[in-house]
Scaffold this motif. Structure first.
Motif, mmCIF file in Angstrom:
data_model
loop_
_atom_site.group_PDB
_atom_site.id
_atom_site.type_symbol
_atom_site.label_atom_id
_atom_site.label_comp_id
_atom_site.label_asym_id
_atom_site.label_seq_id
_atom_site.Cartn_x
_atom_site.Cartn_y
_atom_site.Cartn_z
ATOM 1 N N ALA A 121 0.830 -1.202 0.000
ATOM 2 C CA ALA A 121 0.000 0.000 0.000
ATOM 3 C C ALA A 121 0.867 1.256 0.000
ATOM 4 C CB ALA A 121 -0.930 -0.007 1.218
ATOM 5 N N VAL A 122 2.008 1.222 0.727
ATOM 6 C CA VAL A 122 2.924 2.360 0.739
ATOM 7 C C VAL A 122 3.431 2.653 -0.671
ATOM 8 C CG1 VAL A 122 5.203 3.153 1.515
ATOM 9 C CG2 VAL A 122 3.638 2.095 3.139
ATOM 10 N N CYS A 123 3.631 1.596 -1.460
ATOM 11 C CA CYS A 123 4.102 1.773 -2.842
ATOM 12 C C CYS A 123 3.040 2.394 -3.741
ATOM 13 C CB CYS A 123 4.515 0.413 -3.427
ATOM 14 S SG CYS A 123 5.945 -0.347 -2.643
ATOM 15 N N ASN A 172 20.201 -6.707 6.758
ATOM 16 C CA ASN A 172 20.726 -5.350 6.844
ATOM 17 C C ASN A 172 21.829 -5.089 5.824
ATOM 18 O OD1 ASN A 172 19.489 -3.938 9.353
ATOM 19 N ND2 ASN A 172 19.969 -5.997 10.065
ATOM 20 N N ILE A 173 22.477 -6.159 5.332
ATOM 21 C CA ILE A 173 23.559 -5.985 4.362
ATOM 22 C C ILE A 173 23.003 -5.559 3.009
ATOM 23 C CG2 ILE A 173 25.388 -7.170 3.092
ATOM 24 C CD1 ILE A 173 25.933 -8.820 5.565
ATOM 25 N N TYR A 174 22.042 -6.348 2.485
ATOM 26 C CA TYR A 174 21.477 -5.950 1.196
ATOM 27 C C TYR A 174 20.421 -4.861 1.380
ATOM 28 C CZ TYR A 174 17.775 -9.374 2.401
ATOM 29 O OH TYR A 174 16.781 -10.087 3.032
ATOM 30 N N GLY A 175 19.798 -4.808 2.579
ATOM 31 C CA GLY A 175 18.793 -3.783 2.824
ATOM 32 C C GLY A 175 19.372 -2.381 2.893
ATOM 33 N N ALA A 176 20.676 -2.297 3.166
ATOM 34 C CA ALA A 176 21.315 -0.992 3.293
ATOM 35 C C ALA A 176 21.327 -0.216 1.979
ATOM 36 C CB ALA A 176 22.741 -1.162 3.802
ATOM 37 N N TYR A 177 21.113 -0.899 0.864
ATOM 38 C CA TYR A 177 21.155 -0.250 -0.445
ATOM 39 C C TYR A 177 19.759 -0.022 -1.042
ATOM 40 C CZ TYR A 177 26.119 -1.340 -0.252
ATOM 41 O OH TYR A 177 27.433 -1.418 0.136
ATOM 42 N N LEU A 178 18.726 -0.228 -0.231
ATOM 43 C CA LEU A 178 17.367 -0.158 -0.763
ATOM 44 C C LEU A 178 16.807 1.255 -0.864
ATOM 45 C CD1 LEU A 178 15.664 -3.205 1.021
ATOM 46 C CD2 LEU A 178 16.627 -3.083 -1.282
ATOM 47 N N PHE A 179 17.377 2.192 -0.115
ATOM 48 C CA PHE A 179 16.806 3.540 -0.091
ATOM 49 C C PHE A 179 17.857 4.605 -0.390
ATOM 50 C CE2 PHE A 179 14.233 0.905 2.769
ATOM 51 C CZ PHE A 179 12.958 1.116 2.246
ATOM 52 N N GLY A 220 14.348 8.877 -3.685
ATOM 53 C CA GLY A 220 13.294 9.535 -2.939
ATOM 54 C C GLY A 220 12.459 10.467 -3.797
ATOM 55 N N PRO A 221 11.273 10.846 -3.349
ATOM 56 C CA PRO A 221 10.712 10.480 -2.047
ATOM 57 C C PRO A 221 9.855 9.214 -2.073
ATOM 58 C CG PRO A 221 9.327 12.144 -3.053
ATOM 59 C CD PRO A 221 10.464 11.892 -4.021
ATOM 60 N N LYS A 222 9.674 8.598 -3.251
ATOM 61 C CA LYS A 222 8.779 7.433 -3.337
ATOM 62 C C LYS A 222 9.457 6.144 -2.864
ATOM 63 C CE LYS A 222 5.952 9.305 -7.096
ATOM 64 N NZ LYS A 222 5.451 9.121 -8.485
ATOM 65 N N TYR A 223 10.720 5.970 -3.189
ATOM 66 C CA TYR A 223 11.487 4.779 -2.779
ATOM 67 C C TYR A 223 10.760 3.476 -3.147
ATOM 68 C CZ TYR A 223 14.066 8.200 0.006
ATOM 69 O OH TYR A 223 14.798 9.281 0.425
ATOM 70 N N LEU A 224 10.282 3.390 -4.376
ATOM 71 C CA LEU A 224 9.500 2.233 -4.796
ATOM 72 C C LEU A 224 10.315 0.947 -4.797
ATOM 73 C CD1 LEU A 224 7.357 3.734 -7.716
ATOM 74 C CD2 LEU A 224 6.724 3.361 -5.325
ATOM 75 N N PHE A 225 11.562 1.029 -5.236
ATOM 76 C CA PHE A 225 12.379 -0.184 -5.269
ATOM 77 C C PHE A 225 12.599 -0.724 -3.858
ATOM 78 C CE2 PHE A 225 16.616 -2.164 -4.918
ATOM 79 C CZ PHE A 225 16.428 -3.245 -5.763
ATOM 80 N N PHE A 227 10.758 -0.234 -1.002
ATOM 81 C CA PHE A 227 9.542 -0.781 -0.418
ATOM 82 C C PHE A 227 9.083 -2.040 -1.157
ATOM 83 C CE2 PHE A 227 8.825 3.647 1.251
ATOM 84 C CZ PHE A 227 8.862 3.290 2.588
ATOM 85 N N GLY A 228 9.286 -2.082 -2.473
ATOM 86 C CA GLY A 228 8.915 -3.276 -3.238
ATOM 87 C C GLY A 228 9.739 -4.484 -2.827
ATOM 88 N N THR A 229 11.036 -4.288 -2.625
ATOM 89 C CA THR A 229 11.905 -5.387 -2.193
ATOM 90 C C THR A 229 11.510 -5.878 -0.805
ATOM 91 O OG1 THR A 229 13.740 -4.478 -3.487
ATOM 92 C CG2 THR A 229 14.292 -6.066 -1.757
ATOM 93 N N ILE A 230 11.239 -4.946 0.106
ATOM 94 C CA ILE A 230 10.835 -5.333 1.453
ATOM 95 C C ILE A 230 9.519 -6.103 1.419
ATOM 96 C CG2 ILE A 230 9.942 -4.385 3.614
ATOM 97 C CD1 ILE A 230 12.150 -2.341 3.548
ATOM 98 N N ALA A 231 8.583 -5.682 0.580
ATOM 99 C CA ALA A 231 7.310 -6.403 0.458
ATOM 100 C C ALA A 231 7.541 -7.833 -0.022
ATOM 101 C CB ALA A 231 6.380 -5.660 -0.503
ATOM 102 N N GLY A 232 8.460 -8.011 -0.977
ATOM 103 C CA GLY A 232 8.755 -9.355 -1.465
ATOM 104 C C GLY A 232 9.357 -10.247 -0.394
ATOM 105 N N THR A 233 10.281 -9.700 0.393
ATOM 106 C CA THR A 233 10.898 -10.514 1.455
ATOM 107 C C THR A 233 9.896 -10.803 2.573
ATOM 108 O OG1 THR A 233 11.757 -8.507 2.549
ATOM 109 C CG2 THR A 233 13.201 -9.629 0.978
ATOM 110 N N GLN A 234 8.988 -9.870 2.822
ATOM 111 C CA GLN A 234 7.960 -10.126 3.833
ATOM 112 C C GLN A 234 7.030 -11.250 3.402
ATOM 113 O OE1 GLN A 234 6.380 -6.170 4.036
ATOM 114 N NE2 GLN A 234 7.644 -5.568 5.798
#
Length: 498
Positions: A377-379, A436-443, A448-453, A455-462
């Protein structure tokens, strides 16, 4: 039954306290030789309540303090970033991401090694020593003048902080029954929520009021002040953290024996100290036990996947700033509601998880599932207010898995010897940090300010994490059913799942 903390719960896993409680070798404390400490043959509910209350008033506050310090000192780098650190040190987005990554490059491999040391020494001494050490490193970050200096300091901090989280889980699982652990886990992991909320307030106050004081930038004051606080409270924690029931000096002999026996009633394996002739498992044996247990591999993989979401605190200030709160101090303060709402939600989830402790993997699966929905939804929503509200709701799903996951790992591995359990718990804890290693490059700033990639990656891992823990839940239920069937046929039973 309530203590002053509202935590005391002496619910039994098997039966209530009574005489001649059996241990692994078939010997009761009543049969122990006269040359040992006078055994506790039985104990009253009042004695057990007194023991649990004493734990609630010493162990939980001690762990809480150390966890707050850990969260503040590892995540304040995000607060320093928007307070001018990136400008002063001429850091690019990729360099800032590397500063986050190097912390975990030392943190992850050192975690099992650190917990092997914890279980073979005295946590009451080792943990405060580590806290004081990383407090000194935190102060050093405030004195850093170049990117390489900051990299070295973050590597050292990762190596020093690595033992804290698995050591906390080991101590909880060594003193509290499985049905008592989730509430205690949220009590001490509330430090993460408090650290996030208080960290934003503290960062805003320091960087806003001390900017330029004595010719020092606000972000430097942030590291210096938080480092000094860590050193001071690390020294205080020496008087709060106990050791394990078999060797603790904070409790008298009868309290230690009650603690040991009540844990054995709950199916928690331990060497039970010299009074019962127990011995420790060798390092090689403990490693082999862990490597051959599918539960360790499955849960570690699951936490590796979920760990991507745990990178969010480093970027909460940046994400909130990108939602329209352009003033850095205001952006710091606007991270506070995220943590407060997540804490309240997590308390409710953990109370339910203790009542249904055999279904904790399912709690994790469901929490990550609805967190995924909120992330998607954030995306799709770009209004500042709406996106901020969704970020808060998403955080409730993400952060409720932290205390439930801690108690789930501890209770699932409770049939292991303490030396093997220490490594297994450390592996799952380290796994949660891999994200946190690969997540450090997500934002990156340019996204910004949408950061779709991101949030999309985090949604996939969730989504994947939710599926993994649902499968673990099913497999452990089948293992439990097989154990009960084998017990009915006269075969030795397997400890049920956490």
């Amino acid at each position: 039954m309530a203590s002053s903390l509202g935590l005391v719960d002496t619910k039994k896993e098997e039966e209530g306290p009574g005489p001649h409680v059996q241990v692994d070798n078939g010997t009761s404390f009543a049969d122990v030789g006269a040359d040992t400490v006078t055994p506790v043959q039985q104990w009253s509910p009042d004695e057990e309540r007194k023991l649990v209350r004493k734990l609630d008033l010493t162990l939980i506050p001690g762990l809480w303090i150390l966890q707050v310090l850990s969260h503040l000192d590892r995540s304040n780098i995000g607060n320093a970033r928007i307070a001018g650190m990136s400008t002063d040190l001429d850091l690019s987005s990729s360099q800032f991401s590397m500063i986050i990554v190097v912390f975990y490059i030392s943190y992850i491999p050192a975690s099992p090694l650190g917990n092997m040391l914890v279980v073979r020494t005295r946590p009451s001494i080792l943990l405060p020593f580590l806290v004081v050490s990383w407090g000194i490193i935190t102060c050093g970050q405030g004195l850093a003048k170049t990117y390489p200096q900051l990299i070295v300091l973050r590597v050292l901090m990762g190596a020093l902080e690595t033992s804290l989280q698995p050591a906390c889980i080991m101590l909880l699982s060594s003193w509290y029954r499985p049905s008592e652990q989730a509430k205690r886990a949220v009590a001490y992991t509330s430090s993460t929520f408090f650290g996030g909320a208080f960290g934003g307030l503290l960062a805003g106050a320091i960087t806003g009021n001390l900017e330029g004081a004595r010719g020092i930038r606000g972000w430097k004051w942030l590291f210096l002040i938080e480092g000094v606080i860590t050193i001071f409270l690390g020294l205080i924690s020496i008087f709060l953290i106990p050791d394990f029931p078999e060797n603790s000096r904070r409790f008298d002999a009868s309290e230690c024996q009650i603690a040991t026996l009540r844990m054995k009633q709950a199916g928690v394996t331990g060497y039970c100290g010299k009074a019962l002739g127990g011995k420790k498992m060798s390092k090689v044996e403990s490693v082999l036990v862990v490597l051959c247990d599918w539960r360790v591999w499955a849960i570690t993989f699951g936490t590796m996947v979920l760990g991507c979401s745990y990178v969010l605190p480093y970027f909460y200030p940046t994400l909130v700033k990108g939602m329209g709160y352009s003033n850095p101090v205001t952006a710091q303060y606007m991270t506070v509601p995220i943590w407060i709402v997540a804490l309240v939600w997590s308390i409710g989830i953990c109370i339910m998880a203790d009542r249904m402790h055999a279904s904790r993997a399912l709690f994790i699966s469901v929490s990550m599932g609805y967190a995924m929905i909120m992330t998607v939804a954030v995306c799709c929503v770009y209004g500042y207010v709406e996106r901020y509200a969704l970020l808060i709701i998403m955080a409730t799903g993400v952060w409720s898995t932290l205390p439930v996951g801690s108690s789930f790992a501890a209770t699932t591995f409770r049939d292991m010897a303490p030396e093997a359990r220490a490594i297994a718990v450390a592996c799952t804890s380290a796994g949660s940090q891999v994200g946190n290693i690969y997540g450090a490059y997500l934002f990156p700033a340019e996204a910004g300010p949408k950061y779709l990639f991101g949030f999309g990656t985090i949604a996939g891992t969730q989504c994947l994490g939710s599926l993994v823990f649902f499968c673990i839940f099913i497999l452990l239920r089948r293992r439990d059913a097989h154990s009960k069937s084998a017990a009915a046929c006269g075969s030795p039973p397997t400890i049920n799942n956490g």
